[in-house]
Design an enzyme around this catalytic site. Sequence first.
Site, short mmCIF file in Angstrom:
data_model
loop_
_atom_site.label_atom_id
_atom_site.label_comp_id
_atom_site.label_asym_id
_atom_site.label_seq_id
_atom_site.Cartn_x
_atom_site.Cartn_y
_atom_site.Cartn_z
N ASN A 165 0.88 -1.41 0.03
CA ASN A 165 -0.09 0.08 -0.01
C ASN A 165 1.55 1.21 0.03
OD1 ASN A 165 -1.52 1.77 0.60
ND2 ASN A 165 -3.18 0.94 2.32
N ARG A 218 -2.42 -2.05 -3.21
CA ARG A 218 -3.91 -0.67 -3.07
C ARG A 218 -3.86 0.03 -4.36
NH1 ARG A 218 -4.28 3.60 0.91
NH2 ARG A 218 -7.00 4.05 0.10
N HIS A 257 -12.36 4.22 0.55
CA HIS A 257 -12.02 3.64 0.70
C HIS A 257 -13.36 2.22 0.98
CE1 HIS A 257 -11.78 7.23 3.47
NE2 HIS A 257 -10.83 6.85 3.62
N ARG A 292 -9.91 17.83 5.42
CA ARG A 292 -11.13 18.37 4.91
C ARG A 292 -12.54 19.05 4.74
NH1 ARG A 292 -10.04 12.56 1.98
NH2 ARG A 292 -8.13 12.41 2.77
N GLU A 317 -7.85 -3.49 5.31
CA GLU A 317 -7.44 -3.70 4.10
C GLU A 317 -6.64 -4.58 3.73
OE1 GLU A 317 -8.61 1.27 2.78
OE2 GLU A 317 -7.45 0.62 5.58
#
Length: 409
Positions: free
Chosen positions: A7, A91, A180, A241, A384
């Site tokens: 990743n 990923r 996600h 954000r 993940e």
Amino acid sequence: MNIFVLNCGSSSLKYQLINIENEEVIANGLVEKITESISDFKYYRKNNLELEFELEITDHKNAIQLVLERLISEEHGVIENFSEIDVVGHRVVHAGEKFSGSVLITKEVIAALKENIKLAPLHNPANIVGIEASKKLMPKTPDVGVFDTAFHQSMPEEAYLYALPYDWYQENGVRRYGFHGTSHKYVSERGAEILNKDYNKLKIISCHLGNGSSITAIKEGKVIDTSMGFTPLEGLVMGTRPGDIDPGIIPYIMQERNLSIEEVDKKLNNQSGVLALSSISNDFREILEAAEKGNKRAKLAIDIFCRRVKKYIGSYAALMGGLDLLVFTAGIGENAVQIRSKILSELEYFGILIDEEKNNIKAKEAKISSKRSIVDVYVIPTNEELVIAREAKKVMEKYIEDIVKDLIK
Ligand code: AMP
């Protein structure tokens, strides 16, 4: 079958070597600050070997090479040579509309990912660097790409289209993609498994609350909506954000403050969210601590964050016509007891009733709803890497099956 999961972030590399037969993590670790002069290198081996040191690392290729050397080293290694790595699972953040599932990475796939750089300029370049480095270092080992956006490709048109000029979608790819996906897929499937119910018959909302946060509604096995959109800026309030805002703010503030596109982009991606609201940090641990000491801006940041999550839970339950399972995951979702409690307060009329005692847990799988709750609420730590490894195995098995079919035609 051993699967090496990579990743690659813009300046980091997370890795795991997983024996997919028993899903055991053989070794894992993290390399951070790759673009700086001295990087942090962490390597953990099963049976408790932990190595953490600082190193000079030039780029992602160098980082992967050093990890691979560690994996085969006589002193610290877990395998004898690279032939014991059967597949590398990568990923990849953005696959656009091109891929709705995981794929074996070919030259054509890399070209398609490069085309999507404009859709994910912060993420896809690092993912591609990781793929190219792994191809150079292990040219005989197949690579599989697992995409963050793929899980959300089941969304209906009415969920992914914006009410904007239609040719912006047709010619420029402006639509909701969602992110996600690997995490939402893992925790929602795991939730159904824990409940021992058919995934394809459930109405699930999964809340991935971390530094980046998103929430997804999954009805009968298909994503029917997700909060992140064309970019990971939309939806929930995040560490840095803003999530949903009036788009009219952008041209207004650019004019008022004489900001360039780059400056406004940086403000939205790196200098907004709970960091801007609290003026303290993007890290909820620090914000929660400050709020406890009476800091009003910290309290306000928490209130606004929780309010937005609650608003999405309500609207997604309405969209699905009900809710069976609500899942919390990622850094905040797994660990922040007070945040979960605040989000879930006063939702009884939705059939959601939290058990405060059960909710008092961190970083483990647990049911946190009360016996009287109609909706089951769970904390499920995300994984993940395991999803990527499982997907890589599936892709390879299908590939081999297709070859055999061709041979016996
Ligand atoms: P992630 O992006 O999933 O790694 O989540 C990172 C975020 O999780 C951090 O920035 C923190 O805000 C939050 N976090 C991690 N541990 C805790 C904790 N014990 N309590 C509250 N928030 C936490």
